[in-house]
Motif scaffolding. Structure first.
Motif, short mmCIF file in Angstrom:
data_model
loop_
_atom_site.label_atom_id
_atom_site.label_comp_id
_atom_site.label_asym_id
_atom_site.label_seq_id
_atom_site.Cartn_x
_atom_site.Cartn_y
_atom_site.Cartn_z
N LYS A 131 -5.98 -72.31 29.82
CA LYS A 131 -5.27 -73.17 30.27
C LYS A 131 -4.97 -73.14 31.87
O LYS A 131 -5.08 -73.43 32.88
CB LYS A 131 -3.41 -73.16 29.85
N TYR A 132 -5.75 -71.55 32.29
CA TYR A 132 -5.77 -70.77 33.07
C TYR A 132 -6.49 -70.46 33.80
O TYR A 132 -7.00 -70.56 34.96
CB TYR A 132 -4.52 -70.24 33.35
N GLU B 95 -3.55 -62.66 42.96
CA GLU B 95 -2.94 -64.48 43.55
C GLU B 95 -3.47 -65.19 44.58
O GLU B 95 -3.56 -66.25 44.74
CB GLU B 95 -2.32 -63.53 44.20
N SER C 104 -5.59 -68.04 42.23
CA SER C 104 -5.38 -68.71 41.40
C SER C 104 -3.80 -68.51 41.73
O SER C 104 -3.15 -67.22 41.60
CB SER C 104 -5.72 -68.40 39.72
N LYS C 105 -3.64 -69.67 41.93
CA LYS C 105 -1.99 -69.85 41.69
C LYS C 105 -1.44 -69.65 40.09
O LYS C 105 -0.04 -69.48 40.44
CB LYS C 105 -1.44 -71.73 42.24
N ASP C 106 -1.46 -69.70 39.42
CA ASP C 106 -1.22 -69.73 38.20
C ASP C 106 -1.13 -68.12 37.85
O ASP C 106 -1.34 -66.94 36.77
CB ASP C 106 -1.31 -70.16 37.16
N LEU D 182 1.46 -65.88 35.61
CA LEU D 182 1.52 -66.33 34.96
C LEU D 182 0.69 -65.67 33.58
O LEU D 182 1.37 -65.21 32.71
CB LEU D 182 1.98 -68.14 34.10
N GLY E 39 6.51 -64.85 32.70
CA GLY E 39 6.29 -64.53 34.04
C GLY E 39 7.24 -64.05 34.92
O GLY E 39 6.96 -63.82 36.09
#
Length: 122
Positions: free
Chosen positions: A38-39, A50, A53-55, A58, A109
């Protein structure tokens, strides 16, 4: 040695608790795999910063929640079950259920959610 039982007759409960814990562990690893897809975090990367990736938060929470579930309790379950199989199996199941709630809470998260026990502390 005829007539000597090496394991108590209730040791099957210990084995069932171990199987349940292994199944839970497999489910957590599967969730990490889904999060990787998914990420878009591919092996051998364990954690993402960070800035990458913005995710990141999570994904990192799912990864950590799975990683924090150690197998040290299994050793205690197996050894304790030799003398007290019913008590050991009971504690093994309680531990596995607790790890489930820890994983599902932490993987949201929001790390403090690891302390919630499902609907009991929602």
């Amino acid at each position: 040695m005829e007539g000597v039982d090496l394991l108590p007759k209730e040791y099957g409960y210990v084995v069932l608790a171990l199987i349940f814990y292994c199944f839970l562990n497999f489910c957590m690893v599967f969730q990490v795999g889904k999060a990787r897809k998914k990420y878009k975090v591919f092996y051998p990367v364990l954690y993402v910063s960070e800035s990458e990736s913005k995710d990141a938060k999570l994904f990192n929470c799912v990864q950590r929640a799975s990683e924090f579930t150690g197998n040290h309790a299994n050793i205690l379950l197996v050894l304790g079950g030799l003398q007290h199989p019913i008590i050991s199996a009971s504690f093994g199941l309680v531990y596995a259920v607790g790890r489930y709630f820890y994983f599902t809470g932490y993987a949201t998260g929001v790390p403090r959610n690891r302390l919630k026990l499902g609907l009991l502390m929602a």
